[in-house]
Design an enzyme around this catalytic site. Structure first.
Site, PDB file in Angstrom:
ATOM      1  N   ASP A  58       0.838  -1.198   0.000  1.00 23.38           N
ATOM      2  CA  ASP A  58       0.000   0.000   0.000  1.00 23.38           C
ATOM      3  C   ASP A  58       0.874   1.249   0.000  1.00 23.38           C
ATOM      4  OD1 ASP A  58      -1.993  -1.780   0.120  1.00 23.38           O
ATOM      5  OD2 ASP A  58      -2.827  -1.129   2.053  1.00 23.38           O
ATOM      6  N   SER A 107     -22.498  -9.620 -39.342  1.00 17.95           N
ATOM      7  CA  SER A 107     -22.145 -11.021 -39.502  1.00 17.95           C
ATOM      8  C   SER A 107     -21.577 -11.214 -40.914  1.00 17.95           C
ATOM      9  CB  SER A 107     -23.409 -11.847 -39.289  1.00 17.95           C
ATOM     10  OG  SER A 107     -23.084 -13.196 -39.364  1.00 17.95           O
ATOM     11  N   GLU A 138      -8.162 -14.381 -44.745  1.00 13.94           N
ATOM     12  CA  GLU A 138      -7.856 -14.630 -43.329  1.00 13.94           C
ATOM     13  C   GLU A 138      -8.474 -15.949 -42.905  1.00 13.94           C
ATOM     14  OE1 GLU A 138      -9.667 -11.285 -41.419  1.00 13.94           O
ATOM     15  OE2 GLU A 138      -8.160  -9.889 -42.134  1.00 13.94           O
ATOM     16  N   LYS A 140     -10.976 -17.992 -40.467  1.00 11.27           N
ATOM     17  CA  LYS A 140     -12.176 -17.678 -39.701  1.00 11.27           C
ATOM     18  C   LYS A 140     -12.038 -18.359 -38.340  1.00 11.27           C
ATOM     19  CE  LYS A 140     -17.160 -17.345 -40.133  1.00 11.27           C
ATOM     20  NZ  LYS A 140     -17.434 -17.616 -38.735  1.00 11.27           N
ATOM     21  N   LYS A 314     -11.823 -10.746 -48.009  1.00 10.39           N
ATOM     22  CA  LYS A 314     -12.266  -9.357 -47.917  1.00 10.39           C
ATOM     23  C   LYS A 314     -11.717  -8.530 -49.076  1.00 10.39           C
ATOM     24  CE  LYS A 314     -12.232  -9.738 -42.918  1.00 10.39           C
ATOM     25  NZ  LYS A 314     -11.597  -9.407 -41.653  1.00 10.39           N
ATOM     26  N   LYS A 338     -16.930 -21.572 -45.645  1.00 10.97           N
ATOM     27  CA  LYS A 338     -16.990 -22.521 -44.537  1.00 10.97           C
ATOM     28  C   LYS A 338     -16.438 -23.870 -44.970  1.00 10.97           C
ATOM     29  CE  LYS A 338     -19.405 -20.699 -41.068  1.00 10.97           C
ATOM     30  NZ  LYS A 338     -20.272 -21.508 -40.330  1.00 10.97           N
ATOM     31  N   CYS A 435     -23.831 -60.765 -21.466  1.00 12.39           N
ATOM     32  CA  CYS A 435     -23.887 -59.373 -21.020  1.00 12.39           C
ATOM     33  C   CYS A 435     -22.607 -59.021 -20.260  1.00 12.39           C
ATOM     34  CB  CYS A 435     -25.091 -59.165 -20.109  1.00 12.39           C
ATOM     35  SG  CYS A 435     -25.094 -57.547 -19.321  1.00 12.39           S
ATOM     36  N   CYS A 453     -30.115 -57.882 -23.385  1.00 16.61           N
ATOM     37  CA  CYS A 453     -29.708 -58.649 -22.213  1.00 16.61           C
ATOM     38  C   CYS A 453     -30.980 -59.224 -21.622  1.00 16.61           C
ATOM     39  CB  CYS A 453     -29.008 -57.745 -21.190  1.00 16.61           C
ATOM     40  SG  CYS A 453     -28.787 -58.546 -19.584  1.00 16.61           S
ATOM     41  N   CYS A 458     -30.386 -56.652 -14.573  1.00 13.22           N
ATOM     42  CA  CYS A 458     -29.039 -56.297 -15.020  1.00 13.22           C
ATOM     43  C   CYS A 458     -28.661 -54.926 -14.454  1.00 13.22           C
ATOM     44  CB  CYS A 458     -28.997 -56.267 -16.544  1.00 13.22           C
ATOM     45  SG  CYS A 458     -27.429 -55.639 -17.172  1.00 13.22           S
TER      46      CYS A 458
HETATM   47  S1  IVH Z   1     -14.750 -10.054 -40.536  1.00  9.96           S
HETATM   48  C1  IVH Z   1     -18.084  -6.990 -41.083  1.00  9.96           C
HETATM   49  N1  IVH Z   1     -12.806 -11.798 -40.224  1.00  9.96           N
HETATM   50  O1  IVH Z   1     -17.104 -14.679 -37.845  1.00  9.96           O
HETATM   51  C2  IVH Z   1     -17.257  -8.207 -41.151  1.00  9.96           C
HETATM   52  N2  IVH Z   1     -14.837 -12.135 -39.051  1.00  9.96           N
HETATM   53  O2  IVH Z   1     -19.643 -15.588 -38.897  1.00  9.96           O
HETATM   54  C3  IVH Z   1     -16.959  -8.706 -39.820  1.00  9.96           C
HETATM   55  N3  IVH Z   1     -14.827 -14.081 -37.568  1.00  9.96           N
HETATM   56  O3  IVH Z   1     -18.992 -11.893 -36.829  1.00  9.96           O
HETATM   57  C4  IVH Z   1     -16.310  -9.992 -39.768  1.00  9.96           C
HETATM   58  N4  IVH Z   1     -12.774 -14.733 -38.007  1.00  9.96           N
HETATM   59  O4  IVH Z   1     -17.001 -12.640 -35.314  1.00  9.96           O
HETATM   60  C5  IVH Z   1     -14.065 -11.450 -39.895  1.00  9.96           C
HETATM   61  N5  IVH Z   1     -11.007 -13.240 -39.985  1.00  9.96           N
HETATM   62  C6  IVH Z   1     -12.249 -12.890 -39.662  1.00  9.96           C
HETATM   63  C7  IVH Z   1     -13.013 -13.627 -38.750  1.00  9.96           C
HETATM   64  C8  IVH Z   1     -14.316 -13.219 -38.472  1.00  9.96           C
HETATM   65  C9  IVH Z   1     -13.871 -14.971 -37.301  1.00  9.96           C
HETATM   66  C10 IVH Z   1     -16.168 -14.079 -36.972  1.00  9.96           C
HETATM   67  C11 IVH Z   1     -16.706 -12.698 -36.682  1.00  9.96           C
HETATM   68  C12 IVH Z   1     -17.986 -12.595 -37.478  1.00  9.96           C
HETATM   69  C13 IVH Z   1     -18.350 -14.045 -37.640  1.00  9.96           C
HETATM   70  C14 IVH Z   1     -19.279 -14.248 -38.808  1.00  9.96           C
END
Ligand code: IVH
Length: 714
Positions: A58, A107, A138, A140, A314, A338, A435, A453, A458
């Site tokens: 402290d 999303s 990137e 996911k 992106k 995905k 069994c 059985c 059992c």
């Molecule tokens: S970009 C406006 N980049 O996946 C775009 N999202 O299923 C915002 N996520 O809400 C998302 N890795 O929480 C982006 N390399 C990545 C990501 C990513 C995981 C998540 C993110 C998003 C969700 C959509």
């Protein structure tokens, strides 16, 4: 501890924040000292008040405050309302107050195949009047989405995604994550920097933690994402601090005070600032290179220390991003690719057989634990003798494991090219004739795939029956899980389920680890279960073929237990949705002196024998639900299951779409379960379905879909 690097960073950040000050009464060294003191003091306040784990005395803390106050008094231009000298007492309580996002957390739309990705590229280029943009690819990350705010380079707040508009303030927990710097390492930090990313539980640490938990007799965490979410949402950040959470940043929210041209420049700024970015990210790509990236990581999805469920592509230029815009839920300039449900190889240690509550012998695979689609799988059903023969899996084989609908573990088959010679020599696995629990003969009935059985007593059968009796959807006795059931059975304190209502309080109290609280809670839950309506009781009894659906039909038709017990086989079989097979099973159950005696004892103990379901009505617990049923159910036919949904106000459709509320997965479910996973629709097994019918709510663990758990979506 506040290390030198942090001090230096803080000093530079504080320095830079005030670089615009015209009047430079204080020299650079003083400004640096002030900034360093503030960082150190915030750190120690946090250790003291929040983590309850101070690093300095402290007196030392008071000395730091005194020094800072003196400097601020001597140089009023360095004073700031947010300075720790103006704060009193503890930081705010880390309750999860709702916070509106300044910019919505969107999303992503999904594609699943290369051709769909090309269609997206085409749309993007059309939207850009034919221009061919460069792309960033990137991974996911399957984590917990959060948004961080830095004000003048200082970490100010962390908020969960929530519904995208409003999230929860988890600043206190986030402060304990080492990857999240308290101060940005920038000479000239922007006035406001909002960064989005995923908090994750490193896979290796997750597996290690689960091993430790198992050894300590604690329950395992289902998967790294749930573990991360759970850790982050601890009310007490000291608990969060004990978990090795980490983070990667991938997106921006509101930024003030700096203008950036594109996504790569944004990522470079994050990296400079000391924020965690994924080193797998590739920038400046064309279509071909994006496809290569996606294909590469599909093959290497387990290399990173976090779970991934795809790749994200992106458009790089912010001007082009603006031109493309967003739909109501997702930007048009980004797409998630995905990956298909995971299939993983693992060793089949053994094929074991369990005896279920009806005496049915269920073969299952004992696997070397393997992480599949986000959770560790160590057992998987093999259904019956024919299924094992068909797959020809043998103990010692390398097998392929996956999860139907991302929920129910299954063994796809053996990798015969990797079959060890001694396994090949041993020949196909043979179903046991005795069994494994009581050594009674196991018999396969004519015309059925199932084996049974033959011993009504059992021990495995008794245990399963007891667990089922107490389970959700049945009598729903809180605290009467499999451990308790096993213990009480082993000690002979219960034999049949009617014994549950004759447990002796003193005998329970004498058990190791059973204090008054635990004992009385269990007894209260048992007492409360007597109030369950007839349909729950009928389901709980474990009569062959009587699942939740049929139990409801019988309860509604007959109204009370006595009327049902007196009904003839014909009368029972005449109930809409109940056929002769069920009628015979019900009649046999009540005619059998052993089971009849159990029922008498239950009635004598005071269980309720009438129903909440008036004739012709069911509680409309599934109003607005759209349900898809796939695979074969044990407790009811497809028509009965449908009827049960319709009776409760729900709708049954045959194909899975985004508007499906839940997919019920029976044996051999097929592709609908996979489709559900792709769309993020919750999946339940037959027991989950029974619970859903009984309660109108999804059981825990089924809420994998984004609609049901937005805060956890990754
Ligand atoms: S970009 C406006 N980049 O996946 C775009 N999202 O299923 C915002 N996520 O809400 C998302 N890795 O929480 C982006 N390399 C990545 C990501 C990513 C995981 C998540 C993110 C998003 C969700 C959509």
């Amino acid at each position: 501890m506040v290390d030198d690097a942090t001090r230096a960073r803080a000093a530079r950040a504080g320095d830079a924040a005030r670089a615009g000050d015209a009047a430079r009464a204080a020299d650079a060294a003083t400004r640096q000292r002030v900034a360093a003191l503030r960082t150190a003091i915030e750190h120690h306040r946090y250790r003291y008040y929040v983590l309850d784990d101070p690093e300095v005395s402290d007196a030392e803390f008071d000395r730091l405050i005194g020094e800072l106050r003196a400097l601020e008094e001597a140089h009023p231009e360095l004073d700031h309302p947010d300075s720790p000298t103006h704060k009193v007492g503890a930081p705010p309580d880390p309750a999860f107050t709702p916070v509106a996002h300044r910019e919505r957390m969107l999303s992503l739309d999904n594609v699943f195949e290369a051709a769909e990705l090309d269609a997206w590229f085409d749309r993007v280029e059309r939207g850009l009047d034919g221009a061919q943009p460069t792309y960033t690819a990137e991974l996911k990350v399957d984590g917990v989405a959060i948004s961080l705010s830095y004000v003048d380079g200082w970490f100010a707040r962390a908020v969960t995604r929530g519904d995208g508009r409003t999230g929860e303030d988890i600043t206190a927990g986030a402060r304990t994550i080492e990857a999240i710097p308290a101060v940005l390492d920038l000479r000239d930090p922007p006035a406001l920097l909002e960064v989005r990313g995923e908090v994750y539980f490193p896979v290796a640490a997750f597996e290690e933690m689960n091993r430790a938990r198992e050894q300590a007799g604690q329950e395992r965490f289902a998967n790294p994402r749930n573990a991360a979410s759970g850790a982050l949402r601890q009310k007490d950040p000291r608990v969060t601090a004990t978990r090795p959470l980490s983070m990667v940043c991938h997106g921006r929210g509101v930024i003030e005070g700096v203008t950036l041209p594109d996504h790569p420049a944004f990522l470079a700024l994050l990296a400079d600032a000391g924020l965690p970015v994924a080193h797998e990210t590739r920038t400046g790509l064309d279509r071909r290179a994006v496809h290569d990236f996606v294909a590469h990581w599909a093959e290497h999805r387990h290399d990173p220390d976090y779970e991934i469920d795809g790749a994200v592509v992106k458009v790089e230029s912010f001007a082009q991003q603006r031109q493309l815009g967003a739909t109501s839920a997702a930007p048009r300039w980004a797409i998630a690719v995905k990956y298909p449900p995971e299939e993983r190889e693992t060793r089949l240690r053994d094929i074991a057989v369990n005896i279920g509550r009806t005496g049915k012998a269920n073969p299952y695979a004992v696997l070397e634990p393997v992480l599949v689609s986000g959770s560790t799988v160590s057992t998987a059903t093999l259904h019956n003798e024919d299924q094992v023969a068909l797959k020809d899996v043998r103990p010692g084989d390398v097998v392929i494991a996956r999860k139907a609908g991302d929920v129910i573990p299954e063994v796809v088959g053996a990798v015969t090219s990797k079959r060890p010679p001694e396994v090949a020599e041993a020949g196909p696995w043979r179903f046991p004739t005795e069994c494994p629990f009581c050594a009674s003969p196991i018999e396969r009935l004519e015309g059925e795939a199932a084996s049974y059985c033959t011993n009504l007593d059992c021990p495995s059968r008794k245990l399963e029956a007891l667990e089922h009796f107490a389970s959700r959807g049945a009598m729903d006795i809180d605290g009467f899980g499999s451990e308790t059931a096993r213990l009480l059975l082993d000690l002979g304190m219960v034999g049949q389920f009617a014994d549950v209502y004759h447990l002796d309080r003193d005998a329970l109290l004498a058990l190791e680890g059973w204090g008054e609280k635990k004992t009385d809670n269990l007894l209260a839950a048992i007492e409360a279960s007597k109030e369950q309506p007839l349909e729950r009781l009928l389901f709980a009894l474990g009569i062959p073929h009587v699942g939740g659906t049929v139990a409801g039909l019988l309860a509604r038709h007959f109204g009370d237990l006595d009327t049902l017990r007196q009904a003839s086989e014909e009368e029972i079989g005449a109930v809409d949705g109940v056929g002769p097979v069920i009628a015979q099973a019900v009649r046999q159950f009540f005619d059998n002196p052993r089971t009849a005696e159990q029922v008498d004892r239950l009635v004598a103990a005071g269980v309720r024998t009438d129903t909440d379901l008036g004739a012709g009505t069911a509680e409309r617990t599934l109003e607005g639900w759209t349900v898809v049923i796939t695979g074969s159910l044990e407790g009811s036919t497809r028509d009965e299951a449908k009827q049960a949904v319709v009776d409760r106000g729900g709708k049954v459709t045959s194909s899975v779409s985004k508007s499906t509320s839940v997919v019920v997965v029976g044996d051999s479910p097929g592709s609908k379960a996979d489709k559900a996973r792709e769309l993020g629709v919750p999946v339940v097994d037959e027991d989950g379905f029974a619970a859903l019918l009984a309660t109108g709510a999804l059981p825990e663990g089924a809420t994998d879909g984004p609609a049901a758990a937005p805060a956890d979506e990754g």
